[in-house]
Design a protein around this motif. Sequence first.
Motif, PDB file in Angstrom:
ATOM      1  N   GLY A 237      10.147 -16.306  -3.389  1.00  0.00           N
ATOM      2  CA  GLY A 237       9.633 -14.939  -3.493  1.00  0.00           C
ATOM      3  C   GLY A 237      10.443 -14.234  -4.566  1.00  0.00           C
ATOM      4  N   VAL A 238      10.245 -12.940  -4.704  1.00  0.00           N
ATOM      5  CA  VAL A 238      10.929 -12.223  -5.787  1.00  0.00           C
ATOM      6  C   VAL A 238      12.447 -12.300  -5.630  1.00  0.00           C
ATOM      7  CG1 VAL A 238      10.873  -9.901  -4.711  1.00  0.00           C
ATOM      8  CG2 VAL A 238      10.839 -10.127  -7.206  1.00  0.00           C
TER       9      VAL A 238
ATOM     10  N   LEU B  76      13.335 -24.342  -3.575  1.00  0.00           N
ATOM     11  CA  LEU B  76      12.370 -25.041  -2.716  1.00  0.00           C
ATOM     12  C   LEU B  76      11.414 -24.032  -2.104  1.00  0.00           C
ATOM     13  CD1 LEU B  76      14.872 -27.455  -0.960  1.00  0.00           C
ATOM     14  CD2 LEU B  76      13.316 -27.974  -2.857  1.00  0.00           C
TER      15      LEU B  76
ATOM     16  N   ASN C  49      10.682 -16.253   7.315  1.00  0.00           N
ATOM     17  CA  ASN C  49      11.234 -17.392   8.069  1.00  0.00           C
ATOM     18  C   ASN C  49      12.756 -17.470   7.951  1.00  0.00           C
ATOM     19  OD1 ASN C  49       8.436 -18.744   6.656  1.00  0.00           O
ATOM     20  ND2 ASN C  49       8.619 -18.673   8.882  1.00  0.00           N
TER      21      ASN C  49
ATOM     22  N   GLN D 190       4.166  -2.678  -4.525  1.00  0.00           N
ATOM     23  CA  GLN D 190       4.509  -2.864  -5.952  1.00  0.00           C
ATOM     24  C   GLN D 190       5.226  -1.655  -6.532  1.00  0.00           C
ATOM     25  OE1 GLN D 190       2.177  -5.373  -8.419  1.00  0.00           O
ATOM     26  NE2 GLN D 190       0.337  -4.929  -7.262  1.00  0.00           N
ATOM     27  N   LEU D 191       6.015  -0.998  -5.702  1.00  0.00           N
ATOM     28  CA  LEU D 191       6.678   0.216  -6.196  1.00  0.00           C
ATOM     29  C   LEU D 191       8.136  -0.040  -6.519  1.00  0.00           C
ATOM     30  CD1 LEU D 191       5.276   2.912  -3.730  1.00  0.00           C
ATOM     31  CD2 LEU D 191       4.372   2.158  -5.946  1.00  0.00           C
TER      32      LEU D 191
ATOM     33  N   HIS E 158      11.291   1.643  -6.062  1.00  0.00           N
ATOM     34  CA  HIS E 158      11.816   2.751  -5.269  1.00  0.00           C
ATOM     35  C   HIS E 158      13.049   3.350  -5.937  1.00  0.00           C
ATOM     36  CE1 HIS E 158       8.943   2.355  -2.139  1.00  0.00           C
ATOM     37  NE2 HIS E 158       9.347   1.179  -1.716  1.00  0.00           N
TER      38      HIS E 158
ATOM     39  N   GLY F 166       2.025  -4.011   7.844  1.00  0.00           N
ATOM     40  CA  GLY F 166       1.641  -2.809   7.103  1.00  0.00           C
ATOM     41  C   GLY F 166       0.278  -3.021   6.479  1.00  0.00           C
TER      42      GLY F 166
ATOM     43  N   GLU G 163       3.843 -14.788  -0.405  1.00  0.00           N
ATOM     44  CA  GLU G 163       3.979 -14.104   0.883  1.00  0.00           C
ATOM     45  C   GLU G 163       4.328 -12.622   0.654  1.00  0.00           C
ATOM     46  OE1 GLU G 163       5.902 -16.579   3.831  1.00  0.00           O
ATOM     47  OE2 GLU G 163       4.423 -18.150   3.433  1.00  0.00           O
TER      48      GLU G 163
ATOM     49  N   VAL H 282      15.344 -20.426   9.319  1.00  0.00           N
ATOM     50  CA  VAL H 282      16.160 -21.256   8.420  1.00  0.00           C
ATOM     51  C   VAL H 282      17.645 -21.138   8.792  1.00  0.00           C
ATOM     52  CG1 VAL H 282      16.945 -21.495   6.008  1.00  0.00           C
ATOM     53  CG2 VAL H 282      14.502 -21.301   6.513  1.00  0.00           C
TER      54      VAL H 282
ATOM     55  N   TYR I 164      -3.173  -1.596   4.334  1.00  0.00           N
ATOM     56  CA  TYR I 164      -3.520  -0.649   3.258  1.00  0.00           C
ATOM     57  C   TYR I 164      -5.023  -0.385   3.274  1.00  0.00           C
ATOM     58  CZ  TYR I 164       1.010  -1.780   1.120  1.00  0.00           C
ATOM     59  OH  TYR I 164       2.347  -1.956   0.875  1.00  0.00           O
TER      60      TYR I 164
HETATM   61  C1  LIG Z   1       3.854  -3.747   3.398  1.00  0.00           C
HETATM   62  C2  LIG Z   1       5.064  -3.884   2.521  1.00  0.00           C
HETATM   63  C3  LIG Z   1       5.250  -3.006   1.450  1.00  0.00           C
HETATM   64  C4  LIG Z   1       6.392  -3.116   0.656  1.00  0.00           C
HETATM   65  N1  LIG Z   1       6.503  -2.308  -0.455  1.00  0.00           N
HETATM   66  C5  LIG Z   1       7.587  -2.424  -1.241  1.00  0.00           C
HETATM   67  C6  LIG Z   1       7.701  -1.645  -2.414  1.00  0.00           C
HETATM   68  O1  LIG Z   1       6.783  -0.927  -2.794  1.00  0.00           O
HETATM   69  N2  LIG Z   1       8.851  -1.720  -3.124  1.00  0.00           N
HETATM   70  C7  LIG Z   1       9.888  -2.526  -2.749  1.00  0.00           C
HETATM   71  O2  LIG Z   1      10.930  -2.484  -3.385  1.00  0.00           O
HETATM   72  N3  LIG Z   1       9.774  -3.339  -1.677  1.00  0.00           N
HETATM   73  C8  LIG Z   1       8.644  -3.332  -0.931  1.00  0.00           C
HETATM   74  N4  LIG Z   1       8.495  -4.157   0.132  1.00  0.00           N
HETATM   75  C9  LIG Z   1       9.522  -5.151   0.387  1.00  0.00           C
HETATM   76  C10 LIG Z   1       9.394  -6.363  -0.546  1.00  0.00           C
HETATM   77  O3  LIG Z   1       8.053  -6.749  -0.681  1.00  0.00           O
HETATM   78  C11 LIG Z   1      10.211  -7.515   0.042  1.00  0.00           C
HETATM   79  O4  LIG Z   1      11.513  -7.061   0.325  1.00  0.00           O
HETATM   80  C12 LIG Z   1      10.322  -8.682  -0.936  1.00  0.00           C
HETATM   81  O5  LIG Z   1       9.069  -9.063  -1.412  1.00  0.00           O
HETATM   82  C13 LIG Z   1      10.996  -9.839  -0.230  1.00  0.00           C
HETATM   83  O6  LIG Z   1      11.024 -10.914  -1.100  1.00  0.00           O
HETATM   84  P1  LIG Z   1      11.559 -12.302  -0.576  1.00  0.00           P
HETATM   85  O7  LIG Z   1      11.651 -13.187  -1.753  1.00  0.00           O
HETATM   86  O8  LIG Z   1      12.792 -12.066   0.244  1.00  0.00           O
HETATM   87  O9  LIG Z   1      10.477 -12.799   0.500  1.00  0.00           O
HETATM   88  P2  LIG Z   1       9.064 -13.546   0.289  1.00  0.00           P
HETATM   89  O10 LIG Z   1       8.293 -12.987  -0.818  1.00  0.00           O
HETATM   90  O11 LIG Z   1       8.414 -13.562   1.631  1.00  0.00           O
HETATM   91  O12 LIG Z   1       9.477 -15.021  -0.112  1.00  0.00           O
HETATM   92  C14 LIG Z   1      10.050 -15.917   0.815  1.00  0.00           C
HETATM   93  C15 LIG Z   1       9.564 -17.307   0.457  1.00  0.00           C
HETATM   94  O13 LIG Z   1      10.240 -18.254   1.255  1.00  0.00           O
HETATM   95  C16 LIG Z   1       9.343 -19.310   1.499  1.00  0.00           C
HETATM   96  N5  LIG Z   1       9.825 -20.074   2.660  1.00  0.00           N
HETATM   97  C17 LIG Z   1       9.957 -19.628   3.931  1.00  0.00           C
HETATM   98  N6  LIG Z   1      10.437 -20.613   4.728  1.00  0.00           N
HETATM   99  C18 LIG Z   1      10.608 -21.704   3.929  1.00  0.00           C
HETATM  100  C19 LIG Z   1      11.074 -23.026   4.168  1.00  0.00           C
HETATM  101  N7  LIG Z   1      11.466 -23.444   5.394  1.00  0.00           N
HETATM  102  N8  LIG Z   1      11.118 -23.893   3.132  1.00  0.00           N
HETATM  103  C20 LIG Z   1      10.717 -23.504   1.874  1.00  0.00           C
HETATM  104  N9  LIG Z   1      10.253 -22.253   1.610  1.00  0.00           N
HETATM  105  C21 LIG Z   1      10.221 -21.375   2.614  1.00  0.00           C
HETATM  106  C22 LIG Z   1       8.020 -18.604   1.748  1.00  0.00           C
HETATM  107  O14 LIG Z   1       6.921 -19.462   1.601  1.00  0.00           O
HETATM  108  C23 LIG Z   1       8.073 -17.479   0.725  1.00  0.00           C
HETATM  109  O15 LIG Z   1       7.417 -17.820  -0.481  1.00  0.00           O
HETATM  110  C24 LIG Z   1       7.369  -4.098   0.946  1.00  0.00           C
HETATM  111  C25 LIG Z   1       7.174  -4.983   2.016  1.00  0.00           C
HETATM  112  C26 LIG Z   1       6.011  -4.896   2.789  1.00  0.00           C
HETATM  113  C27 LIG Z   1       5.794  -5.875   3.899  1.00  0.00           C
END
Ligand SMILES: Cc1cc2nc3c(=O)[nH]c(=O)nc-3n(C[C@H](O)[C@H](O)[C@H](O)COP(=O)(O)OP(=O)(O)OC[C@H]3O[C@@H](n4cnc5c(N)ncnc54)[C@H](O)[C@@H]3O)c2cc1C
Length: 384
Positions: free
Chosen positions: A13-14, A33, A208, A49-50, A52, A232, A42, A212, A234
């Motif tokens: 993810g990001v 991975l 997850n 997409q803001l 903040h 959440g 996800e 993990v 929309y």
């Molecule tokens: C409704 C909503 C609105 C939001 N709006 C904003 C906003 O406007 N501005 C802002 O700053 N933040 C916002 N956020 C928060 C932001 O989207 C998240 O904090 C951010 O996207 C999290 O990124 P991540 O990489 O941690 O998680 P994710 O994008 O969920 O990535 C985690 C990845 O891990 C992978 N993964 C999981 N388990 C395993 C495994 N066992 N093996 C391999 N891969 C695995 C998944 O497939 C996934 O691709 C919002 C969140 C939500 C829910």
Amino acid sequence: MSLTVDITIIGAGVVGLAVAAQVADGRREVYILEKNDSFGQETSSRNSQLIHSGVFYPEGSLKAKTCVEGNASLYSLCQRHGIGCQRRGKLVVAVDNSEAEQLETLLQSGRENNVEGLRLLTPKEVEEMEPNVKAVAALFVPSAGVIDVYGLMGYFLAKARENGARIGYRSKVVAIDKLGSQYQVTVEDASGYVPFSTRVIVNCAGLNCDQVAELAGIDIVRAGYKLYYCKGEYFRVMGSKNKLVKRLIYPMPRPRGAGLGIHVTLDLEGKMLLGPSSQYVDEIDYSVDSQHKQLFYDSVVKYLPCIQLDDLEPEMAGIRPTLQGPEAGLTDFVIRDESDKGLPGFVNLIGIESPGLTSAPAIGRYVASMVDEALGDARGKSQG
Ligand SMILES: Cc1cc2nc3c(=O)[nH]c(=O)nc-3n(C[C@H](O)[C@H](O)[C@H](O)COP(=O)(O)OP(=O)(O)OC[C@H]3O[C@@H](n4cnc5c(N)ncnc54)[C@H](O)[C@@H]3O)c2cc1C
């Protein structure tokens, strides 16, 4: 896969990609991975997409610090690398006098967090800036904006790859065992179960991440890592009314539970989206319940009176991986090397909900310093 790698990042993810962009340096062997077919499928693609600003988080919290730092980093990254973004600004609106008093507290909290350019607005100033918004006062937050999240993730991934990182899709981490000073990670992919060794693990597994952490033997209930899922939804504003405002419009934040309250967000075309709502759920289900339309209407009509119920259509949903229970006040991100749990070099990122997108570049730097320490490597690097 070679026998031992230096750094394994779980999750593309990001946040995982921002970490990868920061830790890959051409010399270290870095694996990312991802269990899905591609990156960002996800929470990173199911959000507002803001960019903040950091007004809503307690002073000194990781959320406040990484959000304010990430805000500045994102505008600079977008400008230098051609990633779409717009600095739109935001109004937090008070609809009555008691809310107007609370704006002072919000102003103070934003200033403590070093958010720049904050200003309280009179009703006349609100009307001049946003003629369709009705408020008795507002806090103007100029540094809020909108970003092309896919563009940002693509940039982080390209930077990580240029510096030697490799990404494995359809690669789900299913086991983590500590073996001496390293970890054995087992990945389930099309060929079956593939084990390999790594010196450092960074858990960026989003929804997850608690599972993990549990794979590595952490008692997640005792550690306080058990996630709640908070959905959440929309709704889109259809037709000619979808460009009623130029800025993001927020109500006063709710004191309890995850989420800031249904607000007016904008996409990069300037079209309005209402959300996200907050509903604690047990399952990951991204459908939007059209019967929630009334709730969205009731939440927004107070400050956007020209909206009508029929203007709204279900759009999409995301799910917050949050440590905050329904009745709890705001919780912070957990980002830590788990040495004190007997797991040195295992870096957990737990509860990376909003503002995780905004904070991603700052989280990347923060995690990189932990990784440097775990590898006994103090080389300074900068994101760019
Ligand atoms: C409704 C909503 C609105 C939001 N709006 C904003 C906003 O406007 N501005 C802002 O700053 N933040 C916002 N956020 C928060 C932001 O989207 C998240 O904090 C951010 O996207 C999290 O990124 P991540 O990489 O941690 O998680 P994710 O994008 O969920 O990535 C985690 C990845 O891990 C992978 N993964 C999981 N388990 C395993 C495994 N066992 N093996 C391999 N891969 C695995 C998944 O497939 C996934 O691709 C919002 C969140 C939500 C829910």
